[in-house]
Design an enzyme around this catalytic site. Sequence first.
Site, PDB file in Angstrom:
ATOM      1  N   GLY A  73     -37.206-107.041   0.148  1.00 50.98           N
ATOM      2  CA  GLY A  73     -37.229-107.353   1.176  1.00 50.98           C
ATOM      3  C   GLY A  73     -38.733-107.965   1.442  1.00 50.98           C
ATOM      4  N   THR A  74     -39.568-107.787   0.564  1.00 56.08           N
ATOM      5  CA  THR A  74     -41.168-108.613   0.792  1.00 56.08           C
ATOM      6  C   THR A  74     -40.394-110.055   1.340  1.00 56.08           C
ATOM      7  OG1 THR A  74     -42.060-106.180  -0.559  1.00 56.08           O
ATOM      8  CG2 THR A  74     -43.397-108.261   0.168  1.00 56.08           C
ATOM      9  N   ASN A 153     -39.006 -97.889   9.306  1.00 55.01           N
ATOM     10  CA  ASN A 153     -39.810 -97.371   8.027  1.00 55.01           C
ATOM     11  C   ASN A 153     -39.895 -96.112   8.480  1.00 55.01           C
ATOM     12  OD1 ASN A 153     -41.103 -99.781   8.051  1.00 55.01           O
ATOM     13  ND2 ASN A 153     -41.982 -98.512   6.364  1.00 55.01           N
ATOM     14  N   GLN A 181     -33.834-101.167   6.004  1.00 56.37           N
ATOM     15  CA  GLN A 181     -33.996 -99.315   6.827  1.00 56.37           C
ATOM     16  C   GLN A 181     -32.788 -99.231   6.954  1.00 56.37           C
ATOM     17  OE1 GLN A 181     -35.873 -96.966   5.226  1.00 56.37           O
ATOM     18  NE2 GLN A 181     -37.834 -98.022   4.269  1.00 56.37           N
ATOM     19  N   ALA A 200     -31.908-104.088  -2.164  1.00 50.32           N
ATOM     20  CA  ALA A 200     -30.739-103.354  -2.540  1.00 50.32           C
ATOM     21  C   ALA A 200     -31.097-101.812  -2.348  1.00 50.32           C
ATOM     22  CB  ALA A 200     -30.214-103.600  -3.754  1.00 50.32           C
ATOM     23  N   HIS A 201     -32.809-101.247  -2.492  1.00 50.16           N
ATOM     24  CA  HIS A 201     -33.444-100.489  -3.423  1.00 50.16           C
ATOM     25  C   HIS A 201     -32.750 -99.311  -2.157  1.00 50.16           C
ATOM     26  CE1 HIS A 201     -37.694-100.062  -1.756  1.00 50.16           C
ATOM     27  NE2 HIS A 201     -37.272-101.738  -2.099  1.00 50.16           N
ATOM     28  N   THR A 237     -33.610-118.695 -11.669  1.00 52.58           N
ATOM     29  CA  THR A 237     -33.017-118.445 -12.022  1.00 52.58           C
ATOM     30  C   THR A 237     -32.436-117.106 -11.182  1.00 52.58           C
ATOM     31  OG1 THR A 237     -33.020-119.698 -14.182  1.00 52.58           O
ATOM     32  CG2 THR A 237     -31.275-117.280 -14.387  1.00 52.58           C
ATOM     33  N   CYS A 323     -45.834 -98.252   0.874  1.00 50.86           N
ATOM     34  CA  CYS A 323     -46.945 -99.773   0.476  1.00 50.86           C
ATOM     35  C   CYS A 323     -48.197 -98.943   1.178  1.00 50.86           C
ATOM     36  CB  CYS A 323     -46.400-100.750   1.366  1.00 50.86           C
ATOM     37  SG  CYS A 323     -44.824-101.004   1.460  1.00 50.86           S
TER      38      CYS A 323
END
Length: 388
Positions: A73-74, A153, A181, A200-201, A237, A323
């Site tokens: 996201g960042t 969030n 979110q 994804a997390h 990659t 964060c």
Amino acid sequence: MTKKTIYLDNGATTMLDPVVVKAMSPYFSNKYGNASSTHHLGQQARMAIDNARHIIAKSIKAKDQEITFTSGGTESNNFAIKGIAFANKNKGNHIITTKIEHDCVLNSCKWLEKQGFKVTYLDVDKEGFVNPKDLKKAITKNTILVSIIHGNNEIGTIQDLATLGKICKKHNVYFHTDACQSYTKTELNAKHADLITLNAHKIHGPKGVGALYIKKGTKITPLAHGGGHEFKQRSGTENVPGIVGFAKAVQLAMNSKHINHVKKLRDKLIKEILKIPDVKLNGPTNNKRLCNNANFSFKYIEGESIGAYLDAQGICSSTGSACSSHTLEPSHVLLAIGLKPEEAHGSLRLTLSRFTTQQEIDKTIEELSKTIKKLRKISPFTKILKRL
Ligand SMILES: Cc1ncc(COP(=O)(O)O)c(C=O)c1O
């Protein structure tokens, strides 16, 4: 005896779904090819990425080529904001965002201000909603980008992307939304925005992988230059296991009936916690709230202490976004919705997931109620403020 963990910090990150781990596993071992290689191992990796891209594109009704994989996201938010700013600076130097964005959006904007861009930070109402009229008023002939978070969030506010997106389209301004979110928790359709940040997390996928939806025809400058991966938008990659895990997490979330389950448990938690005296719910009280989010302010005590007491009982919670909760600054989101600094300091965020159970919520209600009583008994503020 160690206590069983009750994890209610799913807004910070989520447990990897074991099905996701299984899907990723071969790409850490025998399927290790580089997707740019022409041999069969490389092509196996390429096919896995293409398949993942298709799943993610379909989930937001986008085209496959409109999904660029990133490290999360960042990076996606930095890419969207700086990439649009650099590519369109001949058109204007004005960006609009809100006071309740994630730090990676706010700090990207602040950095751009140092490069000569002008940024308007829109106010929100007491539930965290942007007033579309304020957005309309803020747009000038120099505006090139509007960036507004979809699901907040900290307090769970879900903005009306259709309305906000329409305003941007009418004024020919790019519209970006951070949907880290909200993704898979509420409807998200690519037709409402030009750029959408995903990761994804937050959805039981791996950390360190995300995507940016970039509508076909959008003028954007890449941040990472190199071998021209990801349609020349993001060199490097590809993180094949991460990308495969991301897509599996999306598939599982889209196919599960988790929204109602999570919402029912969250509503019970809110109802019971609001029975404690001098407690208020931060954020919306209606359906325009993320199904897994509850955020309370408890008078006379500090969120940090509540969190520490709960942790001692095995319950993981948060006082703000992951964060920023290591700082003792009051949350910028809570201040933006009008809380006084002392109310913001007394806040606690509990975020559920599809793995949260009824028993866990019952236990949390019990432990949180006990904790509040205990802390208020020893808080000097209880006595002082009650006397005033
Ligand atoms: C709304 C929002 N945007 C962006 C991010 C950053 O995402 P990542 O951790 O994938 O860099 C987060 C995670 O904390 C978030 O909640």
